[in-house]
Scaffold this motif. Structure first.
Motif, PDB file in Angstrom:
ATOM      1  N   GLY A  21      -6.485  -0.746  -1.003  1.00  0.00           N
ATOM      2  CA  GLY A  21      -5.994   0.438  -1.682  1.00  0.00           C
ATOM      3  C   GLY A  21      -4.489   0.566  -1.767  1.00  0.00           C
ATOM      4  N   TYR A  22      -3.769  -0.539  -1.593  1.00  0.00           N
ATOM      5  CA  TYR A  22      -2.311  -0.514  -1.638  1.00  0.00           C
ATOM      6  C   TYR A  22      -1.780  -1.305  -2.834  1.00  0.00           C
ATOM      7  CZ  TYR A  22      -2.420   1.146   3.205  1.00  0.00           C
ATOM      8  OH  TYR A  22      -2.643   1.875   4.349  1.00  0.00           O
ATOM      9  N   ASP A  23      -0.539  -1.019  -3.194  1.00  0.00           N
ATOM     10  CA  ASP A  23       0.198  -1.841  -4.149  1.00  0.00           C
ATOM     11  C   ASP A  23       1.154  -2.717  -3.353  1.00  0.00           C
ATOM     12  OD1 ASP A  23      -0.795  -0.677  -6.628  1.00  0.00           O
ATOM     13  OD2 ASP A  23       0.349   1.107  -6.066  1.00  0.00           O
ATOM     14  N   LEU A  24       1.242  -3.983  -3.708  1.00  0.00           N
ATOM     15  CA  LEU A  24       2.189  -4.884  -3.065  1.00  0.00           C
ATOM     16  C   LEU A  24       3.553  -4.693  -3.710  1.00  0.00           C
ATOM     17  CD1 LEU A  24       2.737  -7.203  -1.087  1.00  0.00           C
ATOM     18  CD2 LEU A  24       2.133  -8.800  -2.932  1.00  0.00           C
ATOM     19  N   ARG A  41      10.457 -14.662   9.787  1.00  0.00           N
ATOM     20  CA  ARG A  41      10.138 -13.230   9.738  1.00  0.00           C
ATOM     21  C   ARG A  41       9.598 -12.947   8.344  1.00  0.00           C
ATOM     22  NH1 ARG A  41      13.319  -8.830   7.945  1.00  0.00           N
ATOM     23  NH2 ARG A  41      12.693  -6.803   8.809  1.00  0.00           N
ATOM     24  N   VAL A  42       8.384 -12.442   8.279  1.00  0.00           N
ATOM     25  CA  VAL A  42       7.723 -12.168   6.999  1.00  0.00           C
ATOM     26  C   VAL A  42       7.556 -10.667   6.862  1.00  0.00           C
ATOM     27  CG1 VAL A  42       5.723 -12.631   5.553  1.00  0.00           C
ATOM     28  CG2 VAL A  42       6.481 -14.354   7.210  1.00  0.00           C
ATOM     29  N   LYS A  43       8.234 -10.083   5.901  1.00  0.00           N
ATOM     30  CA  LYS A  43       8.135  -8.638   5.670  1.00  0.00           C
ATOM     31  C   LYS A  43       7.330  -8.391   4.401  1.00  0.00           C
ATOM     32  CE  LYS A  43      10.770  -4.374   5.052  1.00  0.00           C
ATOM     33  NZ  LYS A  43      12.106  -3.742   4.980  1.00  0.00           N
ATOM     34  N   VAL A  44       6.221  -7.676   4.563  1.00  0.00           N
ATOM     35  CA  VAL A  44       5.359  -7.319   3.440  1.00  0.00           C
ATOM     36  C   VAL A  44       5.468  -5.808   3.237  1.00  0.00           C
ATOM     37  CG1 VAL A  44       2.998  -7.272   2.556  1.00  0.00           C
ATOM     38  CG2 VAL A  44       3.771  -9.217   3.951  1.00  0.00           C
ATOM     39  N   THR A  45       5.919  -5.391   2.067  1.00  0.00           N
ATOM     40  CA  THR A  45       6.084  -3.971   1.771  1.00  0.00           C
ATOM     41  C   THR A  45       4.969  -3.518   0.848  1.00  0.00           C
ATOM     42  OG1 THR A  45       8.498  -4.175   1.963  1.00  0.00           O
ATOM     43  CG2 THR A  45       7.649  -2.197   0.889  1.00  0.00           C
ATOM     44  N   VAL A  46       4.281  -2.439   1.260  1.00  0.00           N
ATOM     45  CA  VAL A  46       3.161  -1.919   0.477  1.00  0.00           C
ATOM     46  C   VAL A  46       3.340  -0.415   0.285  1.00  0.00           C
ATOM     47  CG1 VAL A  46       1.595  -3.680   1.378  1.00  0.00           C
ATOM     48  CG2 VAL A  46       1.734  -1.458   2.524  1.00  0.00           C
ATOM     49  N   ASP A  47       2.652   0.118  -0.699  1.00  0.00           N
ATOM     50  CA  ASP A  47       2.689   1.560  -0.939  1.00  0.00           C
ATOM     51  C   ASP A  47       1.388   1.970  -1.613  1.00  0.00           C
ATOM     52  OD1 ASP A  47       3.713   4.099  -0.828  1.00  0.00           O
ATOM     53  OD2 ASP A  47       5.119   3.866  -2.494  1.00  0.00           O
ATOM     54  N   SER A  48       1.135   3.279  -1.635  1.00  0.00           N
ATOM     55  CA  SER A  48      -0.077   3.785  -2.275  1.00  0.00           C
ATOM     56  C   SER A  48       0.142   5.233  -2.669  1.00  0.00           C
ATOM     57  CB  SER A  48      -1.284   3.676  -1.334  1.00  0.00           C
ATOM     58  OG  SER A  48      -1.150   4.581  -0.255  1.00  0.00           O
ATOM     59  N   ASP A  49      -0.780   5.770  -3.446  1.00  0.00           N
ATOM     60  CA  ASP A  49      -0.684   7.172  -3.830  1.00  0.00           C
ATOM     61  C   ASP A  49      -0.958   8.089  -2.642  1.00  0.00           C
ATOM     62  OD1 ASP A  49      -0.066   6.647  -6.472  1.00  0.00           O
ATOM     63  OD2 ASP A  49      -2.148   6.624  -7.112  1.00  0.00           O
ATOM     64  N   ASP A  50      -1.745   7.605  -1.696  1.00  0.00           N
ATOM     65  CA  ASP A  50      -2.070   8.396  -0.513  1.00  0.00           C
ATOM     66  C   ASP A  50      -1.054   8.137   0.595  1.00  0.00           C
ATOM     67  OD1 ASP A  50      -4.405   9.349  -1.754  1.00  0.00           O
ATOM     68  OD2 ASP A  50      -5.490   7.541  -1.132  1.00  0.00           O
ATOM     69  N   PRO A  78       6.420 -20.609  14.273  1.00  0.00           N
ATOM     70  CA  PRO A  78       6.009 -19.253  14.636  1.00  0.00           C
ATOM     71  C   PRO A  78       6.619 -18.237  13.683  1.00  0.00           C
ATOM     72  CG  PRO A  78       7.722 -20.018  16.114  1.00  0.00           C
ATOM     73  CD  PRO A  78       7.351 -21.191  15.249  1.00  0.00           C
ATOM     74  N   TYR A  79       5.895 -17.149  13.436  1.00  0.00           N
ATOM     75  CA  TYR A  79       6.428 -16.138  12.528  1.00  0.00           C
ATOM     76  C   TYR A  79       6.101 -14.739  13.029  1.00  0.00           C
ATOM     77  CZ  TYR A  79       1.688 -15.631  10.594  1.00  0.00           C
ATOM     78  OH  TYR A  79       0.346 -15.395  10.445  1.00  0.00           O
ATOM     79  N   LEU A  80       6.922 -13.817  12.622  1.00  0.00           N
ATOM     80  CA  LEU A  80       6.735 -12.405  12.943  1.00  0.00           C
ATOM     81  C   LEU A  80       6.361 -11.694  11.658  1.00  0.00           C
ATOM     82  CD1 LEU A  80       7.140 -10.103  15.110  1.00  0.00           C
ATOM     83  CD2 LEU A  80       9.415  -9.822  14.139  1.00  0.00           C
ATOM     84  N   LEU A  81       5.187 -11.082  11.622  1.00  0.00           N
ATOM     85  CA  LEU A  81       4.732 -10.369  10.432  1.00  0.00           C
ATOM     86  C   LEU A  81       5.082  -8.898  10.554  1.00  0.00           C
ATOM     87  CD1 LEU A  81       3.119 -10.154   7.777  1.00  0.00           C
ATOM     88  CD2 LEU A  81       1.057  -9.842   9.184  1.00  0.00           C
ATOM     89  N   GLU A  82       5.719  -8.366   9.532  1.00  0.00           N
ATOM     90  CA  GLU A  82       6.099  -6.962   9.497  1.00  0.00           C
ATOM     91  C   GLU A  82       5.535  -6.343   8.222  1.00  0.00           C
ATOM     92  OE1 GLU A  82      10.298  -6.182  10.104  1.00  0.00           O
ATOM     93  OE2 GLU A  82      10.219  -4.606   8.583  1.00  0.00           O
ATOM     94  N   VAL A  83       4.679  -5.348   8.375  1.00  0.00           N
ATOM     95  CA  VAL A  83       4.113  -4.641   7.232  1.00  0.00           C
ATOM     96  C   VAL A  83       4.709  -3.244   7.201  1.00  0.00           C
ATOM     97  CG1 VAL A  83       2.008  -3.797   6.136  1.00  0.00           C
ATOM     98  CG2 VAL A  83       1.964  -5.961   7.386  1.00  0.00           C
ATOM     99  N   SER A  84       5.270  -2.848   6.073  1.00  0.00           N
ATOM    100  CA  SER A  84       5.949  -1.556   6.015  1.00  0.00           C
ATOM    101  C   SER A  84       5.734  -0.892   4.668  1.00  0.00           C
ATOM    102  CB  SER A  84       7.455  -1.726   6.267  1.00  0.00           C
ATOM    103  OG  SER A  84       8.052  -2.447   5.195  1.00  0.00           O
TER     104      SER A  84
END
Length: 222
Positions: A21-24, A41-50, A78-84
């Motif tokens: 239910g998110y937009d990338l 370091r892998v930063k994944v940014t997501v957003d949604s209407d909610d 090795p990697y650090l995953l960051e979801v924001s």
């Protein structure tokens, strides 16, 4: 083994992000160290209407970590995953960004030659209703709020602004209010906390704790 590109990681995570239910909104990859000591370091940014709560972001982070591990794109690195989620000072570059920013103050830069409702090519306004190829803007602040309509084709750039006090009632009314589930401008901004949520983890590891922070990247799971 070469590091995967941001485009490749975007392809790997896009489907799962959408199903949840998110937009990338973007993927950023950076590295530190050299050779055997290198870490990504892998930063994944997501957003949604909610509104995105920490638990939902933490769950998505765990699922993305498993997916990236299974793909094996990082090899032994090795990697650090960051979801924001996007911070307050986000640029508005897509139609959905304008819809979600209703009620927020933005700094707008017009394209060369475009007629400005304020007389200057760069000005601040509050975002109102969005419709197809134009957006309503509330000018005049608390003292003299009035609404105008500007074509998106005339806007070169727009960035949401941090606010340290809530808008006037009439100003917010003309904007059509804040999008449901989003905080009133000035409430969280005043303590330098935005609606972002960061979740950080390592490959094959489950998040252990959730802590709130007063920084613009609140809510870290490590």
């Amino acid at each position: 083994m070469p590091m995967p590109t941001e485009e490749r990681v975007s392809q790997l995570v896009a489907g799962l992000v959408e199903r949840r239910g998110y937009d990338l909104e973007g993927v950023e990859i950076s590295t530190s160290g050299k050779h055997a000591d290198a870490q990504a370091r892998v930063k994944v940014t997501v957003d949604s209407d909610d509104t995105s709560d920490l638990d939902s972001i933490a769950t998505l982070s765990s699922e993305l970590s498993v997916q990236l591990d299974d793909a094996g794109e990082f090899g032994e690195t090795p990697y650090l995953l960051e979801v924001s989620t996007p911070g307050i000072d986000r640029p508005l570059t897509a139609d959905r960004h304008w819809r979600r920013a209703r009620g927020r103050k933005v700094r707008i830069s017009l394209r060369e030659g475009a007629q400005s409702p304020e007389g200057a090519a760069t000005f601040e306004a509050r975002v109102g209703a969005f419709a197809d190829d134009s957006v309503a803007l509330v000018l005049g602040g608390r003292r003299n709020p009035h609404r105008v309509t500007v074509s998106l084709a005339d806007i070169a750039a727009a960035v949401v602004q941090v606010e340290f006090s809530p808008p006037g009632a009439r100003e917010l009314e003309l904007a059509g209010g804040v999008v449901a589930g989003r905080p009133t401008p000035g409430q969280e901004d005043a303590v330098a906390v935005d609606d972002a949520a960061d979740v950080r983890g390592t490959p094959n590891a489950q998040p252990e704790s959730v802590t709130a922070s007063d920084s613009p990247t609140e809510g870290i799971v490590e």
